[in-house]
Every structure is written in C-alpha cells, then in structure tokens.
Scaffold this active site. Structure first.
Site, mmCIF file in Angstrom:
data_model
loop_
_atom_site.group_PDB
_atom_site.id
_atom_site.type_symbol
_atom_site.label_atom_id
_atom_site.label_comp_id
_atom_site.label_asym_id
_atom_site.label_seq_id
_atom_site.Cartn_x
_atom_site.Cartn_y
_atom_site.Cartn_z
ATOM 1 N N CYS A 1 -32.022 -83.306 -55.635
ATOM 2 C CA CYS A 1 -31.767 -84.646 -55.116
ATOM 3 C C CYS A 1 -31.730 -85.703 -56.219
ATOM 4 O O CYS A 1 -31.019 -86.702 -56.108
ATOM 5 C CB CYS A 1 -32.810 -85.017 -54.065
ATOM 6 S SG CYS A 1 -34.510 -85.024 -54.657
ATOM 7 N N CYS B 1 -29.443 -126.006 -72.416
ATOM 8 C CA CYS B 1 -30.770 -126.581 -72.236
ATOM 9 C C CYS B 1 -31.111 -126.557 -70.747
ATOM 10 O O CYS B 1 -30.284 -126.888 -69.891
ATOM 11 C CB CYS B 1 -30.802 -128.016 -72.762
ATOM 12 S SG CYS B 1 -32.352 -128.889 -72.419
ATOM 13 N N CYS C 1 -32.898 -128.319 -75.714
ATOM 14 C CA CYS C 1 -32.268 -128.934 -76.882
ATOM 15 C C CYS C 1 -33.380 -129.616 -77.697
ATOM 16 O O CYS C 1 -34.534 -129.649 -77.283
ATOM 17 C CB CYS C 1 -31.205 -129.943 -76.446
ATOM 18 S SG CYS C 1 -31.886 -131.355 -75.548
ATOM 19 N N HIS D 1 -38.458 -87.388 -52.934
ATOM 20 C CA HIS D 1 -37.069 -87.138 -52.534
ATOM 21 C C HIS D 1 -36.236 -88.382 -52.821
ATOM 22 O O HIS D 1 -36.563 -89.478 -52.379
ATOM 23 C CB HIS D 1 -36.992 -86.785 -51.049
ATOM 24 C CG HIS D 1 -35.594 -86.499 -50.585
ATOM 25 N ND1 HIS D 1 -34.823 -85.494 -51.123
ATOM 26 C CD2 HIS D 1 -34.825 -87.099 -49.633
ATOM 27 C CE1 HIS D 1 -33.644 -85.481 -50.517
ATOM 28 N NE2 HIS D 1 -33.623 -86.452 -49.621
#
Length: 865
Positions: free
Chosen positions: A497, A700, A729, A780
C-alpha cells in the site's frame, strides 16, 4: 458527603430521535438544508438543556443542527443500528412501526434460513444468515451478512469479506451484506411440520439425510402439488437441480440431488426444541428489553447415551466429560455438514463471527475442518467435520468422522444436538489439542510464496496491459469516469500500500513528475535504471492513465528491482514508508533531486522530500460556547495548516529554497499512530513560497516596499500578526524594533538582488497547488487526489479496499469520488479548530486527521524540467 452529588453528575447515554416531518434548517457551512421525515439524529450536548430545541447530529448526513423538540420522536437505541442502513425512509418508518419484528430479526441464530432481496426489489433468493453487526470501526449501522444458497449461488458480491476485513467465510460470489429491510424469514412447510431442514428421505428401504434446496410447485405444470428438491448427504440421487430446462436450485452433482413429492419427505426428529424469542412491547417509544428474558420451560430431553467414552485400552486420550446434570448444555451452533462443492476452508487468519468461533485462538493453527487426523494410541483415524465449543468443556472440541465404527461412536450428535452428519457409530468428539495430523500422509506443502505467486498465472485474470505510447493524465469528469469504481487504480499485494498510494498520488491526474519517466542516462552502463524507467512508464503510469487499472504483478516487478538495487531487503514483502520508497526509486532512476535547500551558512543541500517540523505557537483559541459549528469538549482541536508548518520549519531552521521547486513533497509532523502533533492538519490548497525563496525580491510586511530585514522573534510576537513571516524595509524595521518589547530582537539583513531598490514592489507571488494527499491509518496507506479545478473534485483511492478469496486470494483496489472533503479544505485554521472531530465523515476525518504526505506542484515550472 460528596458521593451522591458526584454520582448524580454522571452522564446518561445520548438520546436518539426520529424526525417526524420534513424540515428546512440553516447550516453555517451547507446553507439551507432539507431534513426529511424519517432521518435519525442524536442529541449532542446534555449540558445545554433548552425548553424548545436541541442541538442534534443527523446520522444520515453528518450535519449538526438545532431542531425544535416538537419535531423529534425519541426511539430506542437498540433499534437505531438496525434501521440506520435503510436508505428508503418510508421503509425505515414502516420497520420502526413493528419493533418486535426488528428485534426478532436481530436475534436470529447463525445459519438461520432467510429470503434475501437481490437484483430487482421483488426477487427473493434463498440464503443463510452468517453475521449481524457493523462493517467499519466506530459505526453503529448493523448489516446482515448472508450466504446465498440454491439457485442464487454465484450471484453474491464477496466471500464474506468487506474492505479487506473478513466477517464470515463462504465460497466466492456467494456472500452479501444487506440491511434489515432486505431480509425475510424463510420457512419450508411439510404438512404440519414447519422448517423442514434438515430432512430425511427413504430410498429402497434406506433412510438418507439431506437439506431442502427447493420447495414449491413445478414450473409448467397445471397441478399445484408441492415438490421438494433435496441435497443429499450421500451419493444416492439422480437429479441435477433442473426441471424442463428450469433451474430450481443448485445441486453440485446429480448423484447428490433428489426431486420428489413433499409427501415423501419427512422432518429429521430432534430431541430439543429451539428457545423461543423474548417477548417485547410493540412500541418504538422507549421500549424495554430485558437481557434476562426467561425462556419458556421445555420438557426434559430423553437421557442420551454417552458418546464420548472410549474403550479402556484406548484411554490415552481422555474422553470429554458429560455436562453436569443440573445445567442445560449451552451448545454451539453446528457447522453445516460437508457437501460435494468447492467450499473455501476457513483459515486461522480469517475473522469469525460471534462467541462460538469455529477457530479458537487456543486450537492448533494447522488443523481445521476437513483436516485428516488421528487420536489415541494405537491411533484412530478420521476427518475433522466440526470444530467448536460444548457447554461443559472450556476449550475447543473437534467432531471427527472416523474411518472405522466405534461402539461408543455417534452419528455426529452430542446429547441430542446434531453438529455434523456421519454414519452411525463413526462420530467422535475429542478435545482439539488431542488431535494430530494423520501420520500416514506426508506433511502438507509449505505456504505459497506470495512474491512468486504474484508473477505467476494465478494473476492472469487480474492482469493489465502494457502501454508504450506516452499517455498524459486526464482531469475533471473524464478522470472521474476513468478511475471511479471497483478494480480501479493500482492493485495491492503483500504490504504494497505504501507504493500503491504514492504512485497513484504522483501520476494519476498530474504530470508534474513526468520528467522522471524520461530522464536521460547512459543506457549501456545503467541497465537497471533503464529497466526501472521503462517498467514505471510503460507498465504502470501509461496503463493507469489509459485504462484506469494496474495489476499487482507490475508493481511487484518494480519492487523486485528496488530490492535488487539495495542492500536492505524487504521491498517485495515488508511494510515500507512512502519517503523510503521514493528516495530509493529516484536513486535507482538516477534523477536529479526535486529540492535544493540552502541554510544561512552552508551550500545548498539536495533532497527529494522535506520533513515539516511543528511551530512553537500556542493552540488556536477556543470557540464561543454557543457556536453552531459542532464543537469538541472541553477544548477545540489542535490545528495547523501546511502553509504555517512550512514557514515555521524554514524560519526556525534558517532555510531557503535555492530554486523554486516544480514538485514539492512534504511529510507531516507525526511520531507514530499515538503521537500525532496535531488533531488535524489542514492541507493548504495554495502554498505561497515567495518569501521562502533565496535570492529573490521580497515585500515588506507593512508597506510592500522591498524588504531588507527579516526577524525570527517577530514571527512569534502575538502583537503583530503571529504565525506569519515578518520582513521589513529599512524604515519599517526601525519603527517596529524601536518598541521596548522588541528591543531584544535580532533582525537579520537579507540580500536584495539586482542592487538597491526604491518605491513599492509589485510582482507575482510564487504559489504551488495541492494535487494529492497520502494518509495512513493502522499502517495502511491510502490517497486523496484532486482531479479537477472544482472544490469538490476529489478522489479517494485504496489499493486493498476489498478482497476476493482467502490467504491465496486477491486484493480489489477501489477508487471513489469524495466531493465532501472540498468544503473543509476551504476553511481557515481557526474555523477548522472549531469543528467537532466526531462530526466529521469518515473520508474527511482520514484526510484531515491522518495525513502523512502532502504533494504540491507548479505546473509552469514543471515544463522546464
């Protein structure tokens, strides 16, 4: 002093109700919802008692709504599980009007004869009851598992298993799981003797036993005389089940069949009468059913001779003691007598139903019904015809048909109760642990090698064709039509699986990983890589996209190549993880790594997958007390989105993508089944990786100018939008960190490509789209795949959804549409944290609570691979 009040605070069971009329209610997620008369619902919060309305969960659609009490009719809990699977609401209401009949059907014994509705609603088929119970963990819906008999043999859908779990055993295509509305009690009348089954017939002065397989008038005859078709225990017949080209019933061999007038058939006499069903009040309003309902007294049975005492010279195996005379023996229901048909033997690994399990864990696992055995010394030889429990014996008992007559033997009965049939004086009951395999015959062959079997003719009927032409994936309705249904997707086999779910997720509806199918390499020196690539492209991916199905023999061939290329064995038969499989596969294909990630101080590292780490942020805030969204008490779910997990992982690890990936495979943070980091993880439909890219312009967070600074401490600052990346900034960085609470922060200078930049930054953000999620539950793996642009375009795939046959059978892969998951993926983290996990449907719960790997792609970038 605190005892009584504490006891008074114990919660009573949640009440169950029936909606008495059609209603329209408002749901925050679904909008205006129609609730039909006959829907079943369950109260949800005993602590918030209202005079006129209740919060209830509607079991038919999973919604949590508030309904006025005047529209709710309380029903007994023992009836809800029976009628919940009945989809026709009028039929459901009619059934609830007769609760006595429902309880009678729910208490039927194993092997009870039934009529079952199959095909058209007016077609009744002969069947025997094998199982009553739910078909999935946590479900309250009760189904009836039946084995089809007579002319209905071969018209079933299974062999007693459902979605890989075995509930009973029967031949292939003879099993069905149906709701209570599809069954009827079956009676065959012989004059004044009801339920003639088993029966006896007299032939040339010799009495033969058998079972009724047909009872009724013969087709095409004007006479209404009743005839009986009998399946004999011995080859003394001459009828094959046909009458003038009409199939009346299934008789495996004409030597075992008889068709004769009902007057020539008589019931086999029994010394004990079946216990009557308990009587219950005929009302659906709070009916009381006592578990200790007294049985009507029966006349004492005649004292039978003791069948288990062996001669003194054979006393090495102690005989079974007779039951104490003061107790009525509690006998297990008999196994049907062996017939000359190809029945699938019950193996030790298969599930059984009820407390009278035919295969006790205490029994020797190599012995089963049909095994040739010996007992005592000198030995007595015979065949096991029945295995079960007798009331006075605490361990499993075997009923054996001996080769030679024994003076203390029986005809397969014990104290008047028949467990199997055999000639007189040849039946013997002994403890199973005293049985040995018949030493006159060689030891049975070793179990079949399932790896070799997968590549043998055994899988011929399950094969899939090779497709050499490159086949691009389809999407939308075309994809749904291609994949949806049983025997669709990739067939699972022998712990595959992990591979099935991963390959289906990667390739069924997405082409962003197709470059690995065409990656160039030296064909002369890399023969194994060439073989693996050809196998993956032409035997798995192309057939999957062309025909919607791939046989397990194709994936087993790939698993063999993986095992041969690695010192670590186990790819052909052991459980593996998707990341281990993908790493080994990409190494075998010698492809370029999917990801290039750079830390602050190191060169870029290459990998194929990335493991997410949990953030350090506090849990989401608790929801308001009176929220209409289903809530978990006492606290909400711990929820994180993939977007926040990825940002947190990269930020705290000082990581950046050295280049934008075309395909991004992210492993969710979890540590085994019982150590999940979150109650639910929200797979973000769109993943913004713009600020996670190295050497790129970034905005920014405040003014949208070019960012020059980044601060890890600000990420967790609750005062400035916690949980989001913070980059500034020059001006905004000074303003943010001038606050006394952020004086200790250490913002980091980030490079600005292409030199200084002034003014606002307007550019397209780099986003990736979710295209699949692989989930795990109890080891599983399954997968959810997005197959189109609509929010509801989701498919669910399980490579081992059902099974045909036993140990040497075949897994049946299944794909089904699951549009219901789409509305939850559109929620925010906060909205999802307010959802009560118990209100989630099974598919939604698996996607949100059991996610293992989320797969993202950038279709534009994949074109450059």
């Amino acid at each position: 002093m605190s005892g009584p009040p504490e006891q008074n605070r114990k919660r009573r069971p949640f009440k169950l109700f029936l909606i008495s009329t059609d209603l329209q209610v408002q749901d925050d997620l679904e909008g205006l919802v129609l609730l039909s008369r006959g829907f079943i619902c369950q109260e949800q919060d005993q602590g918030r008692i209202r005079k006129d309305a209740l919060w209830v969960k509607v079991l038919d659609n999973g919604l949590m709504v508030k309904i006025e009490k005047k529209y709710l009719l309380e029903i007994s809990a023992d009836l809800v599980g029976l009628v919940e699977p009945v989809s026709d609401l009028e039929v459901r209401l009619n059934l609830l009007n007769n609760p006595d009949n429902l309880r009678q059907l729910a208490s039927l014994p194993n092997n009870a004869p039934l009529w079952v509705l199959i095909g058209g609603q007016d077609e009744l088929a002969e069947a025997e009851l094998k199982y009553i119970g739910p078909l999935s963990g946590g479900s309250s819906a009760l189904y009836f598992g039946v084995e089809l008999k007579g002319s209905a043999v071969g018209r079933g859908t299974c062999n007693g298993s459902f979605k890989g779990v075995r509930y009973f055993s029967c031949p292939d295509a003879c099993g069905l799981f149906v709701p209570v509305s599809h069954i009827r009690l079956r009676h065959c009348f012989h004059h004044n003797h009801p339920k003639v089954q088993p029966v006896c017939v007299s032939l040339d002065g010799i009495v033969h036993g058998g079972e009724v397989r047909f009872c009724g008038a013969l087709p095409g005859r004007s006479s209404s005389s009743t005839y009986v078709g009998v399946l004999l225990d011995a080859p003394a017949g001459n009828w094959d089940g046909l009458y003038k080209e009409h199939r009346l019933c299934h008789i495996p061999c004409h030597l075992y069949g008889l068709l004769l007038p009902v007057s020539n058939v008589f019931a086999e006499q029994k010394s004990q009468h079946p216990n009557p069903l308990p009587q219950v009040p005929k009302s659906i309003l709070k009916p009381a059913l006592s578990p200790n309902t007294k049985q009507a007294p029966t006349s004492p049975a005649p004292a039978p001779r003791m069948p288990l005492v062996l001669p003194a010279k054979q006393a090495l195996t102690p005989p079974l003691p007779p039951p104490k005379p003061t107790h009525k023996p509690v006998l297990t229901r008999p196994l049907p007598p062996p017939k000359p048909q190809n029945l699938t033997p019950v193996s030790a690994s298969e599930h059984t139903n009820g407390s009278h399990s035919l295969l006790s864990p205490l029994r020797p696992t190599e012995l089963e019904v049909g095994s040739m055995v010996e007992v005592n010394d000198p030995p007595l030889f015979g065949v096991i015809r029945w295995i079960g429990h007798l009331g006075a014996v605490k361990e499993p008992v075997a009923g054996i048909e001996l080769e030679q007559e024994l003076s203390a033997g029986t005809d397969g009965s014990y104290l008047g109760e028949r467990h199997f049939r055999c000639p007189a004086n040849k039946g013997l009951f002994v403890k199973l642990r005293n049985c040995r395999r018949d030493s006159r015959f060689p030891v049975p062959e070793k179990p079949v090698n399932q790896v070799e079997r997968c590549n043998s003719i055994a899988f011929a009927d399950w094969g899939s064709e090779r497709v050499d032409e490159h086949t691009p994936p389809v999407d939308g309705d075309e994809a749904r039509q291609l994949y949806e249904g049983s025997k669709r997707g990739i067939q699972g086999h022998l712990n595959s699986c992990y591979l099935d779910a991963t390959l289906f997720s990667l390739f069924c509806c997405c082409s962003s990983a197709d470059w690995v199918l065409f990656w160039p390499f030296d064909a002369e020196t890399d023969q194994s890589s060439k073989h693996a690539q050809d196998l993956l492209r032409c035997e798995i991916v192309n057939p999957l996209r062309r025909n919607g199905y791939v046989c397990a023999s194709k994936t087993m061939a790939l698993r063999r190549l993986l095992e041969a290329a690695n010192i670590d064995a186990g790819f052909t038969n052991q459980e593996k993880d998707p990341e281990e499989f993908l790493n080994k596969l990409f190494q075998l294909l010698r492809v370029e790594p999917l990801l290039k990630i750079r830390s602050v101080t190191q060169q870029a590292q290459e990998c194929h997958l990335y493991q997410l780490f949990p953030p350090t942020l506090p849990a989401s805030p608790a929801p308001p007390v009176d929220s209409p969204i289903p809530m978990a008490a006492p606290a909400s779910m711990r929820v994180a989105s993939v977007q926040s997990l990825l940002e947190s992982s990269f930020l705290h690890g000082g990581l950046k993508f050295a280049e934008a990936p075309s395909c991004l495979l992210l492993l969710m943070p979890r540590f085994g089944k019982d150590f999940k980091m979150f109650d639910a993880i929200l797979p973000s439909l769109s993943l913004d990786i713009t600020d996670l890219l190295d050497d790129t312009l970034r905005q920014c967070s405040i003014c949208q100018a070019v960012a020059e600074w980044e601060c890890v401490q600000c990420y967790e600052d609750l005062d400035i939008t916690p949980g989001q990346l913070k980059q500034y900034c020059q001006t905004c960085n000074m303003q943010v960190h001038s606050h006394r609470n952020r004086a200790s922060h250490n913002p980091v200078k980030i490079a600005v490509p292409q030199g200084p930049w002034s003014g606002p930054l307007h550019h397209t953000r780099q986003r990736m789209s979710l295209f699949a999620v692989t989930c795990i539950e109890t080891s599983h793996y399954v997968s959810f795949v997005k197959h189109g642009p609509q929010a509801s375009d989701w498919l669910f795939f399980d490579s081992m959804a059902d099974r045909e046959g036993g140990e040497n059978g075949f897994n049946i892969p299944q794909v089904r549409a699951c549009p219901e998951v789409g509305r939850y993926l559109g929620l925010t983290e906060e909205e999802l944290s307010r959802v009560d996990a118990s209100s989630l449907r099974e598919s939604t719960r698996r996607l949100l609570c059991d996610s293992y790997m989320c797969l993202y792609h950038s279709p534009e970038l994949s074109l450059y691979k």
